[in-house]
Motif scaffolding. Structure first.
Motif, short mmCIF file in Angstrom:
data_model
loop_
_atom_site.label_atom_id
_atom_site.label_comp_id
_atom_site.label_asym_id
_atom_site.label_seq_id
_atom_site.Cartn_x
_atom_site.Cartn_y
_atom_site.Cartn_z
N PHE A 250 0.82 -1.22 0.00
CA PHE A 250 0.00 0.00 0.00
C PHE A 250 0.85 1.27 0.00
CE2 PHE A 250 -2.84 -3.18 1.55
CZ PHE A 250 -4.09 -2.78 1.16
N GLY A 251 2.13 1.15 0.29
CA GLY A 251 2.97 2.34 0.43
C GLY A 251 2.64 3.08 1.72
N ASP A 252 3.08 4.34 1.76
CA ASP A 252 2.93 5.15 2.99
C ASP A 252 1.51 5.70 3.09
OD1 ASP A 252 5.60 4.61 3.18
OD2 ASP A 252 6.28 6.68 2.90
N VAL A 253 0.59 4.92 3.62
CA VAL A 253 -0.81 5.37 3.67
C VAL A 253 -0.98 6.46 4.73
CG1 VAL A 253 -1.82 3.21 2.82
CG2 VAL A 253 -1.46 3.53 5.27
N VAL A 254 -2.03 7.25 4.55
CA VAL A 254 -2.36 8.31 5.51
C VAL A 254 -3.04 7.69 6.73
CG1 VAL A 254 -3.89 10.28 5.89
CG2 VAL A 254 -2.60 10.12 3.77
N LEU A 255 -2.58 8.06 7.92
CA LEU A 255 -3.26 7.61 9.15
C LEU A 255 -4.04 8.73 9.82
CD1 LEU A 255 -0.84 5.09 10.90
CD2 LEU A 255 -2.62 4.68 9.20
N LEU A 256 -3.50 9.96 9.74
CA LEU A 256 -4.23 11.11 10.28
C LEU A 256 -4.53 12.02 9.09
CD1 LEU A 256 -2.02 11.80 13.44
CD2 LEU A 256 -4.16 10.52 13.34
N ARG A 257 -5.80 12.20 8.80
CA ARG A 257 -6.17 12.91 7.57
C ARG A 257 -6.25 14.42 7.79
NH1 ARG A 257 -11.50 10.20 5.53
NH2 ARG A 257 -11.26 11.87 4.03
N LYS A 258 -6.25 15.15 6.66
CA LYS A 258 -6.43 16.60 6.75
C LYS A 258 -7.89 16.92 7.08
CE LYS A 258 -3.24 17.74 3.03
NZ LYS A 258 -3.16 18.20 1.65
N GLU A 259 -8.79 16.24 6.40
CA GLU A 259 -10.21 16.63 6.50
C GLU A 259 -11.00 15.74 7.46
OE1 GLU A 259 -9.79 13.81 3.03
OE2 GLU A 259 -8.58 15.28 4.09
N ALA A 260 -10.30 14.86 8.17
CA ALA A 260 -10.97 14.01 9.16
C ALA A 260 -9.93 13.69 10.23
CB ALA A 260 -11.48 12.73 8.50
N PRO A 261 -10.40 13.37 11.45
CA PRO A 261 -9.44 13.18 12.54
C PRO A 261 -8.55 11.95 12.37
CG PRO A 261 -11.71 13.37 13.34
CD PRO A 261 -11.79 13.30 11.87
N ALA A 262 -9.01 10.95 11.66
CA ALA A 262 -8.19 9.74 11.49
C ALA A 262 -8.60 9.08 10.19
CB ALA A 262 -8.42 8.78 12.65
N SER A 263 -7.72 8.25 9.65
CA SER A 263 -8.11 7.50 8.46
C SER A 263 -8.95 6.30 8.89
CB SER A 263 -6.87 7.00 7.71
OG SER A 263 -6.26 5.97 8.47
N TYR A 264 -9.63 5.72 7.93
CA TYR A 264 -10.39 4.50 8.19
C TYR A 264 -9.50 3.45 8.86
CZ TYR A 264 -11.80 -0.23 7.03
OH TYR A 264 -12.05 -1.57 7.12
N HIS A 265 -8.28 3.28 8.33
CA HIS A 265 -7.41 2.21 8.84
C HIS A 265 -7.13 2.37 10.33
CE1 HIS A 265 -6.85 0.84 4.81
NE2 HIS A 265 -6.26 1.95 4.42
N LEU A 266 -6.77 3.56 10.73
CA LEU A 266 -6.42 3.78 12.14
C LEU A 266 -7.67 3.68 13.02
CD1 LEU A 266 -4.22 4.44 14.19
CD2 LEU A 266 -4.74 6.87 13.87
N ALA A 267 -8.74 4.36 12.62
CA ALA A 267 -9.93 4.40 13.47
C ALA A 267 -10.54 2.99 13.61
CB ALA A 267 -10.96 5.36 12.87
N ALA A 268 -10.67 2.27 12.51
CA ALA A 268 -11.31 0.95 12.57
C ALA A 268 -10.47 -0.02 13.41
CB ALA A 268 -11.52 0.40 11.16
N THR A 269 -9.16 0.06 13.26
CA THR A 269 -8.29 -0.85 14.02
C THR A 269 -8.39 -0.57 15.51
OG1 THR A 269 -6.79 -0.95 12.14
CG2 THR A 269 -5.93 -1.71 14.25
N LEU A 270 -8.35 0.71 15.88
CA LEU A 270 -8.45 1.06 17.30
C LEU A 270 -9.82 0.67 17.85
CD1 LEU A 270 -6.70 4.52 17.14
CD2 LEU A 270 -5.87 2.53 18.42
N ASP A 271 -10.86 0.92 17.07
CA ASP A 271 -12.21 0.62 17.56
C ASP A 271 -12.46 -0.87 17.70
OD1 ASP A 271 -12.88 3.22 17.79
OD2 ASP A 271 -13.87 3.37 15.86
#
Ligand code: GLU
Length: 286
Positions: free
Chosen positions: A166-187
């Motif tokens: 996937f390469g260097d994916v975004v974890l903290l987005r500009k227009e949202a507090p977290a990316s899907y990957h980070l938020a879903a994994t933590l949740d």
């Protein structure tokens, strides 16, 4: 006994594909006396619409599905996403990126499972003060630190995690507090999910999630990536159902008086409407 969840993003009304996914997650838990949770993934400020949440809840009730405990909203959990981001930053695994989507698409040399692979333009640089930056994970470094990781899908079997694709994916987005990957994994960890049940289009995302679990010391669940309801496109190729391509919204069926429990029974028996089939293929492109 499994704890599963259905985690819709309230970006649009649910359609038959969502109904199938919700039923799968619900039944995999309930068949063994486990728990089924409902999580609303509502942190994408540009797409998420609060007005759709009551429709989603009504659709699930109409299908005869019940969930355990209160509905979880990602928008209530922003502090946990920020804390995880800080932890990864402290490990030197994130870097700020000011590139916009068009710049990434222009500069990308390869296409990964999730679109153009970020070529690392901002890696090793600091963002100008006040710049609107997203935070990307330095994937090679993070994978190195974590070492080889495995995960288990009930249908696809044991998988060696390959998040580098996937390469260097975004974890903290500009227009949202977290990316899907980070938020879903933590949740999934916070909710004690033991079997992450979702469509096969998200199978590959689990490689990233497995890495994040290792980096953040989270428990490792099992996964069940089920087949997707598909229809034929103009060339006869299977494609996912989508409301924008004319798949009826559950809310509309509900309002016309269709019997939701009968529909759920039909989906369980794989009695599908004309033109729709179940693609068992794991890892299909989203
Ligand atoms: N919110 C995601 C979606 O609606 C689902 C994510 C998941 O199940 O992990 O596609």
């Amino acid at each position: 006994m499994h704890r599963t969840r259905f985690a819709p993003s309230p970006n649009g009304l649910l359609h038959l594909g969502h109904a199938f996914a919700a039923i799968m997650a619900h039944d995999l838990a309930r068949q063994q006396g486990g728990a089924f949770l409902l999580r609303i993934e509502d942190i994408d400020g540009t797409r998420s619409r609060a007005a759709l949440v009551p429709e989603i809840l009504a659709d699930l009730e109409w299908l005869g599905l019940s969930w355990d405990g209160p509905v979880v909203y990602q928008s209530d959990r922003l502090a946990s996403y920020a804390a995880a981001g800080e932890r990864l930053m402290a490990q030197g695994l994130l870097y700020p990126c000011t590139c916009n989507r068009a710049e990434v698409a222009m500069a990308a040399r390869d296409i990964g499972p999730d679109g153009p692979i970020y070529p690392g333009t901002c890696r090793g640089k600091t963002a100008p003060p006040g710049a609107d930056a997203a935070w990307r994970i330095d994937m090679a470094r993070a994978s190195d630190l974590a070492g080889p990781l495995w995960w288990e899908d009930e249908l696809a079997g044991r998988q060696l995690a390959g998040p580098e694709a996937f390469g260097d994916v975004v974890l903290l987005r500009k227009e949202a507090p977290a990316s899907y990957h980070l938020a879903a994994t933590l949740d999934d960890a916070a909710d004690g999910i033991t079997l992450v049940t979702r469509g096969a289009d998200l199978l590959r995302a689990s490689h990233i999630h497995r890495l994040l679990q290792a980096l953040l010391d989270l428990p490792v669940p099992g996964w069940h990536h089920h087949g997707l309801l598909v229809e034929a496109d103009a060339n006869g190729q299977p494609r996912k159902l989508a409301k924008r391509r004319g798949s009826p919204a559950l809310a509309d069926l509900r309002r016309t008086g269709e019997d939701g429990r009968a529909l759920a029974a039909a989906l369980r028996d794989r009695r599908l409407p004309a033109g729709i089939s179940l693609a068992a293929g794991v890892g299909m492109a989203p």
